[in-house]
Design a protein around this motif. Structure first.
Motif, PDB file in Angstrom:
ATOM      1  N   ASN A  86      33.062  35.060  24.161  1.00  0.00           N
ATOM      2  CA  ASN A  86      32.140  34.466  23.199  1.00  0.00           C
ATOM      3  C   ASN A  86      31.954  32.982  23.442  1.00  0.00           C
ATOM      4  OD1 ASN A  86      31.876  36.946  21.957  1.00  0.00           O
ATOM      5  ND2 ASN A  86      33.528  36.544  20.481  1.00  0.00           N
ATOM      6  N   ASN A  87      32.977  32.351  24.039  1.00  0.00           N
ATOM      7  CA  ASN A  87      32.905  30.917  24.298  1.00  0.00           C
ATOM      8  C   ASN A  87      32.326  30.594  25.672  1.00  0.00           C
ATOM      9  OD1 ASN A  87      34.090  30.355  21.805  1.00  0.00           O
ATOM     10  ND2 ASN A  87      36.161  30.567  22.652  1.00  0.00           N
ATOM     11  N   GLY A  88      31.888  31.631  26.364  1.00  0.00           N
ATOM     12  CA  GLY A  88      31.274  31.415  27.666  1.00  0.00           C
ATOM     13  C   GLY A  88      32.243  31.396  28.829  1.00  0.00           C
ATOM     14  N   ALA A  89      33.536  31.607  28.565  1.00  0.00           N
ATOM     15  CA  ALA A  89      34.504  31.683  29.660  1.00  0.00           C
ATOM     16  C   ALA A  89      34.246  32.962  30.466  1.00  0.00           C
ATOM     17  CB  ALA A  89      35.918  31.675  29.122  1.00  0.00           C
ATOM     18  N   ILE A  90      34.562  32.920  31.753  1.00  0.00           N
ATOM     19  CA  ILE A  90      34.197  34.026  32.650  1.00  0.00           C
ATOM     20  C   ILE A  90      35.404  34.527  33.426  1.00  0.00           C
ATOM     21  CG2 ILE A  90      32.807  34.685  34.669  1.00  0.00           C
ATOM     22  CD1 ILE A  90      30.734  32.632  33.817  1.00  0.00           C
ATOM     23  N   ILE A  91      35.523  35.848  33.490  1.00  0.00           N
ATOM     24  CA  ILE A  91      36.372  36.502  34.484  1.00  0.00           C
ATOM     25  C   ILE A  91      35.418  37.077  35.519  1.00  0.00           C
ATOM     26  CG2 ILE A  91      38.062  38.311  34.959  1.00  0.00           C
ATOM     27  CD1 ILE A  91      38.958  38.099  32.050  1.00  0.00           C
ATOM     28  N   GLU A  92      35.415  36.496  36.694  1.00  0.00           N
ATOM     29  CA  GLU A  92      34.412  36.866  37.689  1.00  0.00           C
ATOM     30  C   GLU A  92      34.596  38.294  38.165  1.00  0.00           C
ATOM     31  OE1 GLU A  92      33.536  33.929  40.766  1.00  0.00           O
ATOM     32  OE2 GLU A  92      34.876  32.562  39.697  1.00  0.00           O
ATOM     33  N   ALA A  93      33.487  38.898  38.572  1.00  0.00           N
ATOM     34  CA  ALA A  93      33.496  40.298  39.014  1.00  0.00           C
ATOM     35  C   ALA A  93      34.400  40.509  40.218  1.00  0.00           C
ATOM     36  CB  ALA A  93      32.063  40.739  39.337  1.00  0.00           C
ATOM     37  N   LYS A  94      34.662  39.434  40.985  1.00  0.00           N
ATOM     38  CA  LYS A  94      35.513  39.593  42.172  1.00  0.00           C
ATOM     39  C   LYS A  94      36.948  39.962  41.797  1.00  0.00           C
ATOM     40  CE  LYS A  94      36.805  34.685  42.593  1.00  0.00           C
ATOM     41  NZ  LYS A  94      36.746  33.481  43.462  1.00  0.00           N
ATOM     42  N   TYR A  95      37.314  39.777  40.522  1.00  0.00           N
ATOM     43  CA  TYR A  95      38.664  40.116  40.076  1.00  0.00           C
ATOM     44  C   TYR A  95      38.767  41.570  39.602  1.00  0.00           C
ATOM     45  CZ  TYR A  95      39.616  35.110  40.264  1.00  0.00           C
ATOM     46  OH  TYR A  95      39.783  33.817  40.687  1.00  0.00           O
ATOM     47  N   LEU A  96      37.678  42.312  39.708  1.00  0.00           N
ATOM     48  CA  LEU A  96      37.680  43.724  39.322  1.00  0.00           C
ATOM     49  C   LEU A  96      37.462  44.570  40.562  1.00  0.00           C
ATOM     50  CD1 LEU A  96      36.343  42.027  36.782  1.00  0.00           C
ATOM     51  CD2 LEU A  96      36.012  44.324  35.863  1.00  0.00           C
ATOM     52  N   ASN A  97      38.155  45.703  40.628  1.00  0.00           N
ATOM     53  CA  ASN A  97      37.916  46.601  41.760  1.00  0.00           C
ATOM     54  C   ASN A  97      38.256  48.034  41.385  1.00  0.00           C
ATOM     55  OD1 ASN A  97      40.847  46.633  41.982  1.00  0.00           O
ATOM     56  ND2 ASN A  97      40.536  47.336  44.086  1.00  0.00           N
ATOM     57  N   CYS A  98      37.823  48.942  42.213  1.00  0.00           N
ATOM     58  CA  CYS A  98      38.143  50.366  42.071  1.00  0.00           C
ATOM     59  C   CYS A  98      38.948  50.777  43.289  1.00  0.00           C
ATOM     60  CB  CYS A  98      36.871  51.198  41.954  1.00  0.00           C
ATOM     61  SG  CYS A  98      37.183  52.984  41.892  1.00  0.00           S
ATOM     62  N   ILE A  99      40.191  51.192  43.086  1.00  0.00           N
ATOM     63  CA  ILE A  99      41.065  51.487  44.226  1.00  0.00           C
ATOM     64  C   ILE A  99      40.656  52.752  44.960  1.00  0.00           C
ATOM     65  CG2 ILE A  99      43.029  50.318  43.164  1.00  0.00           C
ATOM     66  CD1 ILE A  99      44.232  53.104  42.631  1.00  0.00           C
ATOM     67  N   ASN A 100      39.841  53.606  44.339  1.00  0.00           N
ATOM     68  CA  ASN A 100      39.428  54.847  44.999  1.00  0.00           C
ATOM     69  C   ASN A 100      38.474  54.599  46.155  1.00  0.00           C
ATOM     70  OD1 ASN A 100      39.928  55.455  41.962  1.00  0.00           O
ATOM     71  ND2 ASN A 100      40.254  57.410  42.990  1.00  0.00           N
ATOM     72  N   THR A 101      37.729  53.504  46.085  1.00  0.00           N
ATOM     73  CA  THR A 101      36.682  53.294  47.079  1.00  0.00           C
ATOM     74  C   THR A 101      36.847  52.028  47.909  1.00  0.00           C
ATOM     75  OG1 THR A 101      35.333  52.233  45.366  1.00  0.00           O
ATOM     76  CG2 THR A 101      34.961  54.584  45.771  1.00  0.00           C
ATOM     77  N   ASP A 102      37.604  51.055  47.411  1.00  0.00           N
ATOM     78  CA  ASP A 102      37.657  49.769  48.103  1.00  0.00           C
ATOM     79  C   ASP A 102      39.080  49.229  48.144  1.00  0.00           C
ATOM     80  OD1 ASP A 102      34.646  49.172  48.382  1.00  0.00           O
ATOM     81  OD2 ASP A 102      34.863  49.641  46.251  1.00  0.00           O
ATOM     82  N   GLY A 103      39.361  48.460  49.199  1.00  0.00           N
ATOM     83  CA  GLY A 103      40.683  47.862  49.290  1.00  0.00           C
ATOM     84  C   GLY A 103      41.008  47.417  50.697  1.00  0.00           C
ATOM     85  N   THR A 104      42.309  47.371  50.987  1.00  0.00           N
ATOM     86  CA  THR A 104      42.822  46.918  52.277  1.00  0.00           C
ATOM     87  C   THR A 104      43.812  47.936  52.807  1.00  0.00           C
ATOM     88  OG1 THR A 104      42.592  44.620  51.556  1.00  0.00           O
ATOM     89  CG2 THR A 104      43.979  45.035  53.485  1.00  0.00           C
ATOM     90  N   ARG A 105      43.623  48.360  54.041  1.00  0.00           N
ATOM     91  CA  ARG A 105      44.506  49.349  54.642  1.00  0.00           C
ATOM     92  C   ARG A 105      45.865  48.732  54.969  1.00  0.00           C
ATOM     93  NH1 ARG A 105      43.396  51.460  59.319  1.00  0.00           N
ATOM     94  NH2 ARG A 105      44.099  53.556  58.826  1.00  0.00           N
TER      95      ARG A 105
END
Length: 1002
Positions: free
Chosen positions: A261-280
């Motif tokens: 509500n105060n305009g603070a942001i958690i950027e989308a880069k901090y969200l992921n789906c482990i089923n489709t994306d990641g590091t081997r």
């Protein structure tokens, strides 16, 4: 075994939920799900029962149980009814037994009102550690007179009070209580026109079923918003359950920024789906395509890695589930509190915070690990610890050298050549000649780093182009990718690779179906990947050798240790060539030629073949004999004072005990483990734990999150095994090791996957937070990349990082007839000690087998014996004893005492295999190894003769450094080994068959 709820928050939470009656009723009354507190024996009665109270009169009780079962064919399973005293009711009849409910008639007992209906009874058959839960088939023993009294149309005269599981861990509630067909059809109808429905779910209720919707989702209804609370710095996991209304492919989840509500942001880069994306596991990008068949459920596990600097507040954003161009938006409302958690909240794995570890790159940089030294490049020569690789303009080795002395206790200046000529590919045409004329681009170095040097070279002929990519690492691992491209149609009688080896560096051989020992004069081998885990061999001497393995670009590490046949090697299309390929080894006067051939083939213009291969240059390092004498393992969880009194210095904590109960998941009782380790350190002892990745306990909090990843983590298989696996995992897995005392049932890991990232992070956490001093590996199901990473984290910040490797002999049908030492050689640079192992025969095998397959000496290691306590006389020729207290018929302490009496620390070990050994016997089958110190020596002799013999010692007194005129030869009394006796240099010494002596010369 009852679960420890105090130290297992997730089970505590489940237990509390059992006693909670769902507040949204679908019928007159919601059945309670409760914990049976292990109040019955599940073997024969099963893990589930309904508690029924009879309120009627007469000889027939009728009950209808809405059990909502996930198992199939419930009508084929036996039902057992007992009264409150445990007496079985034999007069019973079932009607309309389905997955949703079942109606049962039974004869009540006079004076009894409470009855228990066990509806999934089973019996564990097979080996205790590999059980087969067999469900009892339906059986009816009611007598005809009682059956005649049944009136099926009458109303129920019982009340179903509860559905109980034998304990909390076995419960189906809430995520495995199925929706009925009618409920499912209703929700489908309400979402007609959609290709899928999304059900948000929190992290504490893992989605478990893929064939059914849970009743919980019916009760909640379709939700378009997910809300949860997180701490600053926490990794907040959640699930999006996708139910496919038609076949869907390419399922993806994307995220928007989360804004407060105060305009603070958690950027989308901090969200992921482990089923489709990641590091081997090797640091490369992991990208996976998820498809879901109609009527199936797919859990998409997502996570928000909330920065510690995030301002408190409620953050709102979107998770967009996208499939085949169709989308569903889920609103995320995440309340971030003022409380800060450390390390992403990983100290609370029951909250799924450690799913973040699946994409870890910890310890991935190829930094040099002690005792190895940085690589040095000079012109075309690459130098490393005790070895050198010389390259030709085509990128292949022209020479490989080692500088280890025959005693393996030092590195000298005299080179030991391994090759007699450059290694090379040969392309044989239809006339049987090699007619290709090559133009070479020359050698080009791509990387010159302390840990890795890489290079490339390209050669071109009229019909072929050969692109060579090579690299060497600081431990002596050499990797080649050889790409052959047809520039025009071409036919070959053979494409082969020659390694001409020095005969002095080819005394022994191990692999390709050959037990470790003296190399046969001639050798011929063919590919058979369906039955044999064989793609290479080690050929060498004690101080110079080479392991080679042949692969292509599609190589996938097979399963090992009992499971090879369920995931064997893939036949390399290049080397294997539809099983035309093979290997021959033929000697002449100066050379032992290794010829890896692939047979006749035709290549069309544009065809590409990869003739990849790996080399390991051995030995890896000189032997650290003092580590052998100083490090005495006590291989059992026990009282620390008792252990200290034995003289042991390192405690190995296996699994299935109070502080490390669950196999390869040492995180649940970590507080007890830390207390034990802290006390051990105070008493001067080190502690190592059992932890591998070959299989994973079903007690892992992340079990069902890992299952959501398809076959990435868990290997495909026929299922079965212990009842819990059948009832909750369902199908498509391989049941592994089982501990009956604590009902710990493991599932086989599929091989090279992101669980290795988790494993590395787990080792780091255990080292830094629990204080482990190393790890005991019981066979290895990962490659050298992961081994290097765990060695780095185990030795970080001054921790000792001791790794000892045990292996049961892999030379058998189930393991594909591979040799343990050959199979695990890539790990030897980072191992401190070997323990080979069950099924190694220390009585019937020759000295060359001991040396190559058991001792570790040709690779810079030393070992210990296991099977039946080993052979102590033969073992000491290689500096080996057995290990306390694993072998009950052998105790190493008397030999340890002799070591101390003699003062073996600081001695120089000169084995019988060295031309510099100052002592030999008059019988070639009675061998002698010398442990030499100033003015004294310990001589170990052991017999491989067929009978009792007498021998004399041929002593080079000058080499021994002792004046023969003043020398005494004494055998001290060693319990269960030898009596006290004194000899002279001229005496004949009696040596019993299979035994020997430890003689002190002063």
């Amino acid at each position: 075994m009852k679960p420890n709820l105090k130290n297992n928050p997730i089970l505590s939470r489940i237990v509390l939920m059992y006693f909670f009656i769902i507040s949204i009723p679908l019928s007159a009354q919601q059945i309670k799900y409760t914990d049976g507190n292990d109040s019955w024996n599940p073997n024969q009665l099963g893990n589930h029962r309904a508690m029924v109270v009879f309120s009627g009169t007469g000889a027939v009780a009728k009950t209808t149980i809405e059990w909502r079962r996930r198992d199939t064919n419930p009508d084929q399973k036996r039902i057992i009814i007992q009264d409150a005293t445990g007496k079985e009711i034999t007069n019973l009849k079932t009607v309309n037994i389905t997955r949703e409910s079942g109606t049962i008639f039974f004869e009540p007992v006079s004076g009894q009102t409470t009855y228990y209906v066990y509806y999934m009874p089973y019996i564990d058959e097979g080996d205790a550690n590999y059980p087969k839960g067999v469900y009892a088939k339906a059986e009816y023993k009611a007598d005809a007179q009682w059956l005649a009294k049944i009136k099926t149309a009458v109303a129920d005269n019982t009340t179903v009070q509860e559905i109980q599981s034998v304990n909390a861990f076995n419960s189906y509630y809430p995520m495995e209580v199925i929706a009925t067909a009618a409920e499912t059809q209703d929700i489908i109808a309400k979402n007609s026109g959609s290709s899928f429905i999304v059900f948000p779910e929190d992290r504490l209720n893992s989605i478990r079923m893929k064939n059914d919707l849970p009743q919980r989702w019916i009760q909640k209804g379709v939700q378009n918003t997910f809300t949860d609370t997180a701490l600053k710095g926490e990794y907040l996991a959640f699930q999006l359950g996708v139910y496919a209304l038609q076949d869907i492919t390419n399922l993806k989840v994307t995220f928007s920024n989360l804004i407060s509500n105060n305009g603070a942001i958690i950027e989308a880069k901090y969200l992921n789906c482990i089923n489709t994306d990641g590091t081997r596991y090797d640091g490369s990008v992991f990208a996976n395509t998820v498809s879901v068949s109609k009527g199936k459920v797919q859990a998409m596990w997502c996570g928000i890695d909330i920065p510690q600097t995030t301002a408190a507040g409620t953050y709102t954003g979107k998770a967009v589930v996208n499939c085949d161009g169709k989308t569903k938006e889920i609103t995320l409302q995440i309340k971030v509190t003022n409380e800060v958690t450390q390390n992403g909240g990983i100290d609370f794995p029951e909250k799924m915070t450690r799913l973040k570890w699946l994409n870890s790159t910890l310890a991935q940089e190829n930094t040099v690990i002690a005792p190895y030294i940085p690589l040095v490049v000079k012109d075309t020569e690459i130098s490393l610890l005790g070895r050198k690789l010389v390259l030709g303009s085509n990128g292949f080795p022209t020479q490989i050298q080692t500088f280890f002395t025959p005693e393996m206790t030092s590195i000298g200046t005299k080179p030991n050549d391994i090759l007699t000529a450059p290694a090379a590919f040969h392309f044989i045409d239809a006339t049987g000649k090699e007619s290709l004329k090559w133009k070479n681009s020359g050698l080009k170095f791509l990387k010159k780093e302390a840990g890795t040097v890489s290079w490339e070279s390209s050669s071109t002929s009229q019909s072929l182009q050969m692109d060579v990519m090579g690299s060497i690492e600081f431990d002596g691992f050499v990797s080649y990718a050889v790409k052959i491209t047809a520039l025009e149609d071409a036919t070959f009688n053979d494409i082969n690779f020659h390694m001409p080896l020095q005969s002095s560096a080819s005394k022994y051989m191990m692999g390709l179906g050959q037990k470790g020992g003296d190399r046969p004069q001639t050798f011929d081998w063919k590919w058979d990947v369906a039955h044999k885990n064989q793609d290479g061999a080690w050929i060498g001497n004690v101080n110079a050798g080479l392991q080679f393995s042949l692969r292509d670009e599609k190589y996938s590490r097979p399963l090992n240790t009992n499971f090879y046949l369920q995931k064997p090697l893939l036949l390399p299309s290049s080397w294997g060539n539809e099983n035309k390929g093979g290997i021959t080894i033929t000697p002449n006067q100066k050379t032992v030629l290794v010829n890896a051939y692939s047979g006749n083939r035709t290549m069309k213009k544009g065809d590409v073949l990869y003739y990849n291969f790996n080399l390991l240059i051995t030995p890896f390092r000189k032997i650290d004999t003092d580590f052998q004498w100083n490090t005495k393992f006590y291989h059992k969880y026990s009282n620390l004072d008792t252990i200290a009194q034995t003289g042991a210095t390192v405690v190995n904590i296996h699994h299935a005990n109070a502080i490390n109960p669950y196999i390869n998941y040492p995180f649940i009782e970590f507080k007890k483990m830390k207390e034990y380790i802290d006390e051990a350190h105070q008493k001067g002892l080190k502690v190592k734990i059992y932890n591998t990745v070959r299989e994973v306990s079903n007690k892992a909090y992340e079990t069902f999150a890992l299952r959501s990843l398809g076959h990435e983590i868990y290997s495909p298989g026929k299922g079965g095994g212990f009842s819990w696996l059948q009832e909750h995992v369902g199908d498509d897995y391989i049941a592994a090791w089982f501990v009956p005392e604590i009902k710990d049932a493991a599932i086989v890991n599929s091989g090279m996957n992101r669980w290795h990232n988790y494993y590395v992070e787990g080792m780091n956490w255990l080292t830094q937070n629990v204080g482990i001093d190393g790890v005991y590996l019981d066979d290895v199901a990962f490659d050298r990349i992961t081994m290097k990473r765990i060695k780095r984290v185990l030795t970080k910040d001054g921790h000792p990082g001791i790794i000892d490797l045990h292996s049961a002999n892999q030379y058998n049908k189930s393991d594909g007839f591979n040799n343990s030492a050959n199979l695990y050689m890539e790990h030897f640079p980072y191992i401190n000690k070997l323990w080979f192992g069950e099924y190694f025969d220390y009585e019937k095998n020759n000295p060359d087998f001991f040396l190559t397959e058991v001792s570790g000496i040709p690779f810079g290691l030393m070992g210990e014996m296991l099977q039946d306590g080993g052979n102590p006389w033969r073992g000491m020729v290689y500096g080996m004893t057995n290990r306390m207290p694993w072998s009950h018929n052998a105790d190493p302490r008397p030999i340890w005492k002799l070591w101390d009496t003699f003062g073996i620390k600081g001695s120089e070990m000169i084995g019988y295999w060295s031309e510099n050994c100052p002592v030999k016997t008059t019988n070639e089958k009675v061998l002698a190894t010398v442990y030499k110190k100033n003015g004294t020596a310990l001589i170990s002799i052991a017999s491989w003769a067929d009978t009792d013999v007498k021998v004399k010692l041929n002593i080079d007194w000058k080499k021994l450094g002792i004046n023969p005129a003043k020398a005494t030869i004494t055998a001290l009394e060693v319990a269960n080994f030898q009596p006290a006796q004194t000899f002279t240099a001229k005496d004949e010494i009696p040596v019993a068959k299979g035994k020997g002596w430890l003689l002190i010369v002063k």
